[in-house]
Motif scaffolding. Structure first.
Motif, PDB file in Angstrom:
ATOM      1  N   PRO A  37       0.811  -1.232   0.000  1.00 47.27           N
ATOM      2  CA  PRO A  37       0.000   0.000   0.000  1.00 47.27           C
ATOM      3  C   PRO A  37       0.836   1.270   0.000  1.00 47.27           C
ATOM      4  N   GLU A  38       1.953   1.288   0.760  1.00 45.50           N
ATOM      5  CA  GLU A  38       2.756   2.507   0.794  1.00 45.50           C
ATOM      6  C   GLU A  38       3.398   2.798  -0.555  1.00 45.50           C
ATOM      7  N   CYS A  39       3.738   1.746  -1.318  1.00 46.97           N
ATOM      8  CA  CYS A  39       4.301   1.962  -2.655  1.00 46.97           C
ATOM      9  C   CYS A  39       3.243   2.486  -3.615  1.00 46.97           C
ATOM     10  N   ALA A  40       2.029   1.960  -3.506  1.00 45.36           N
ATOM     11  CA  ALA A  40       0.938   2.440  -4.360  1.00 45.36           C
ATOM     12  C   ALA A  40       0.650   3.908  -4.050  1.00 45.36           C
ATOM     13  N   ILE A  92      11.288  14.225  -3.345  1.00 43.13           N
ATOM     14  CA  ILE A  92      12.444  13.768  -2.577  1.00 43.13           C
ATOM     15  C   ILE A  92      11.993  12.786  -1.506  1.00 43.13           C
ATOM     16  N   GLU A  93      12.462  11.553  -1.650  1.00 49.83           N
ATOM     17  CA  GLU A  93      12.158  10.507  -0.663  1.00 49.83           C
ATOM     18  C   GLU A  93      10.663  10.421  -0.353  1.00 49.83           C
ATOM     19  N   GLY A  94       9.854  10.373  -1.416  1.00 49.98           N
ATOM     20  CA  GLY A  94       8.420  10.175  -1.268  1.00 49.98           C
ATOM     21  C   GLY A  94       7.636  11.408  -0.885  1.00 49.98           C
ATOM     22  N   GLU A  95       8.248  12.591  -0.963  1.00 48.79           N
ATOM     23  CA  GLU A  95       7.580  13.826  -0.560  1.00 48.79           C
ATOM     24  C   GLU A  95       7.724  14.876  -1.660  1.00 48.79           C
ATOM     25  N   ILE A  96       6.633  15.565  -1.970  1.00 57.37           N
ATOM     26  CA  ILE A  96       6.689  16.683  -2.915  1.00 57.37           C
ATOM     27  C   ILE A  96       7.153  17.919  -2.151  1.00 57.37           C
ATOM     28  N   CYS A 120       9.898   3.737  -2.587  1.00 56.18           N
ATOM     29  CA  CYS A 120       9.522   2.898  -3.725  1.00 56.18           C
ATOM     30  C   CYS A 120       9.853   3.528  -5.067  1.00 56.18           C
ATOM     31  N   THR A 121       9.908   4.841  -5.117  1.00 52.12           N
ATOM     32  CA  THR A 121      10.090   5.537  -6.383  1.00 52.12           C
ATOM     33  C   THR A 121      11.431   6.270  -6.415  1.00 52.12           C
ATOM     34  N   LYS A 122      11.786   6.725  -7.604  1.00 55.35           N
ATOM     35  CA  LYS A 122      13.011   7.503  -7.761  1.00 55.35           C
ATOM     36  C   LYS A 122      12.828   8.893  -7.161  1.00 55.35           C
ATOM     37  N   ASN A 123      13.944   9.578  -6.976  1.00 53.67           N
ATOM     38  CA  ASN A 123      13.941  10.961  -6.513  1.00 53.67           C
ATOM     39  C   ASN A 123      14.119  11.880  -7.719  1.00 53.67           C
ATOM     40  N   TYR A 124      13.419  12.995  -7.694  1.00 54.06           N
ATOM     41  CA  TYR A 124      13.511  13.998  -8.745  1.00 54.06           C
ATOM     42  C   TYR A 124      13.931  15.304  -8.070  1.00 54.06           C
TER      43      TYR A 124
END
Length: 195
Positions: free
Chosen positions: A8-11, A34-38, A83-87
């Motif tokens: 769920p956290e990845c979704a 950055i690390e799951g945060e906008i 779960c995702t890349k950093n931008y």
């Protein structure tokens, strides 16, 4: 037939990332993931831009290798504990001119070939000191130059340890003391007018 589902956290993080890619920010604002945060930052002001200008001028004039410089180039970096890349959009991205990374790259380019990133602290210095440092190390960016306006010091992080997601070495000097930038720069950065 087995189906694969994301935790769920990845979704949730993927949904947030999808929203980030569709985000429209006011002119001059920077949006990063950055690390799951906008993270949305306002345009930098006065002293921040003065320091960026001083560093850029010195790199262009003194570096042993001709450098391309960007203050708006987005980097797509390896994921850390999320779960995702950093931008991330560093205050400065420096790459050897011969690589021509900025002309052909997409809005969010990989970090391969980047020689150094620069951050100049502003409203949230802890992000630059911590989470961004870990993102840059995890991506294997050889040098991270942090100009810490609150602490009145310049720090050069080097020798990224991808597994530890941190740099193995750092040198710190108070504003006013020159800081040696190693190859491919090979010159002492003058920090006398950073304060």
């Amino acid at each position: 037939m087995a189906t694969h589902t994301h935790a769920p956290e990845c979704a949730d993080e993927q949904a947030l990332l999808d929203g980030f890619h569709k985000l429209h920010t006011p002119e001059g604002y920077r949006a990063e993931f950055i690390e799951g945060e906008i993270v949305v930052s306002p345009p930098p002001f006065g002293k921040h831009e003065k320091i960026f200008s001083r560093i850029t001028r010195q790199v262009i004039q003194k570096a042993a290798v001709e450098m391309d410089v960007s203050g708006v180039k987005g980097l797509e970096l390896a994921r850390g504990n999320h779960c995702t890349k950093n931008y991330v959009i560093p205050d400065g991205v420096f790459a050897p001119l011969e690589l021509d990374l900025f002309e052909v790259g997409p809005s969010w380019m990989p970090s391969a070939g980047v020689a150094m990133v620069l951050e100049i602290t502003s409203s949230n210095p802890d992000r630059d000191r911590g989470v961004k440092r870990h993102c840059y190390a995890k991506a294997g960016i050889p040098l991270y130059l942090l100009v810490d306006r609150a602490d009145q010091q310049t720090t050069l992080f080097s020798e990224p340890d991808v597994g530890r997601e941190d740099y193995q070495a750092d040198v710190r000097f108070p504003f006013g003391k020159p800081l040696l930038l190693p190859a491919p720069f090979d010159f002492s950065l003058d920090t006398s007018d950073f304060s």
